[in-house]
Enzyme design. Structure first.
Site, PDB file in Angstrom:
ATOM      1  CG  HIS A 188      -1.778  -1.200   1.464  1.00 17.68           C
ATOM      2  ND1 HIS A 188      -2.864  -1.563   0.469  1.00 17.68           N
ATOM      3  CD2 HIS A 188      -2.076  -2.119   2.327  1.00 17.68           C
ATOM      4  CE1 HIS A 188      -3.443  -2.487   0.756  1.00 17.68           C
ATOM      5  NE2 HIS A 188      -2.848  -2.807   1.805  1.00 17.68           N
TER       6      HIS A 188
ATOM      7  CG  HIS B 213      -6.787  -5.709   1.605  1.00 20.56           C
ATOM      8  ND1 HIS B 213      -7.560  -4.880   2.497  1.00 20.56           N
ATOM      9  CD2 HIS B 213      -5.509  -5.480   1.890  1.00 20.56           C
ATOM     10  CE1 HIS B 213      -6.475  -4.367   3.392  1.00 20.56           C
ATOM     11  NE2 HIS B 213      -5.484  -4.572   2.933  1.00 20.56           N
TER      12      HIS B 213
END
Length: 329
Positions: free
Chosen positions: A57, A216
């Site tokens: 991320h 995700h």
């Protein structure tokens, strides 16, 4: 799968070795564990702020460790939570006499492990407090919402208050204030590939997009034909402003976040449409942030965050910061 890597199982640790080598004047690791990522510039008497989350991320989460922002980050494997032991080790390293604020996203594994770390800290007489970011409007009711790119505003508020030497409760209150004032909507165009799995984490047709997709690969609220930037901005703002009404004349900050494979040019197209439509509602924009703030490996897509501002929030937003990944003067 085409990625710059050696063994897939070493993806996270190899990445961290590169960061420490490049930025050893700013960051280090604690307890001999590469995944215990800490600032190299500890400030005595300051509240320490610790975050954590999975790899994949960047610049979220570890990218916000630095001056004026955070003090430590537990680094999990790709899309996985850091361990309670790692968070505890970081807490011991960065605690500077004023307690530790745990500030992270609303994910089950993270909550469990940060709570366990807080119990370990209590045994060592380290005071902790927790604020959990939950800004993703399309992921459900407020208690279950995911923490995504809007946590940037929480980091900014808490980091500024800590740098101004606020106490633990004041720093936590700053984070909560930003949390209450922040909402995010995201969308995806393509999936990403987790190195250790080697295949896409979901599928979309060539001319299909997913509104509300999680970072995700969590399911969104609809999959359908690609829409124009203006149409995406309109639906997103309607969702954001329905959930958090902003009156004409009020001020906000806007964050346009790329998910990893979206060009900066496209992000500025989206920003223009967002600003135009906010202007039509007579909502004033104090600052705009455009770029990658919370990615999802090489996922194509973006998110739109708005943060309602008052004078105090603007002061925190403008506070200078410097990390290996983000600098604001």
């Amino acid at each position: 799968m085409k990625k710059i890597m050696n063994q897939p199982e070493n993806y996270t640790d190899d990445m961290l070795r590169g960061i420490y080598a490049a930025h050893k004047d700013q960051v280090k690791y604690a307890g001999g564990d590469l995944r215990c990522y800490c600032t190299a510039k500890k400030v005595p008497g300051k509240v320490a702020i610790v975050t954590g989350g999975g790899t994949g991320h960047l610049p979220l989460f570890l990218g916000y460790v630095g001056e004026g922002l955070l003090d430590g980050c537990g680094v999990g494997s790709v899309f996985q939570s850091p361990s309670a032991e790692q968070i505890f080790e970081i807490s011991k390293e960065v605690e500077a006499g004023a307690g530790v604020l745990y500030l992270y996203g609303n994910y089950t594994g993270d909550i469990m492990n940060f709570d366990m770390a807080a119990e370990l800290c209590e045994m060592e007489d380290i005071e902790t407090c927790t604020v959990v970011g939950a800004d993703d409007v399309n992921s459900g009711e407020p208690k279950v919402r995911r923490g995504v790119a809007g946590i940037f505003f929480l980091y900014k508020a808490a980091g500024a208050k800590a740098a101004q030497m606020g106490n633990l409760e004041e720093v936590a209150a700053a984070a909560r204030k930003a949390k209450d004032a922040t909402r995010t909507v995201g969308f995806a165009f393509t999936p990403c590939i987790i190195p250790e799995i080697g295949r896409p984490n979901f599928t979309l047709e060539e001319n299909e997009m997913a509104m509300g997709m999680g970072i995700h690969g969590e399911p969104g609220i609809w999959n359908g034909p690609l829409r124009s930037s203006a149409e995406i901005a309109r639906e997103s703002l309607e969702t954001l402003l329905k959930d958090m009404p902003v009156e004409a004349g009020e001020e906000v900050a806007v964050l346009i976040n790329g998910l990893g494979a979206t060009s900066v040019e496209e992000l500025y197209i989206l920003l223009h449409d967002v600003l135009t439509q906010l202007g039509e509602r007579q909502i004033r924009v104090y600052r705009s942030f455009v770029g990658e703030f919370a990615t999802s490996m090489e996922m194509a897509g973006a998110s739109i965050s708005i943060c309602r501002l008052d004078d105090e929030m603007k002061e925190w937003l403008d506070y200078p910061v410097a990390t290996p990944f983000y600098v604001q003067k």
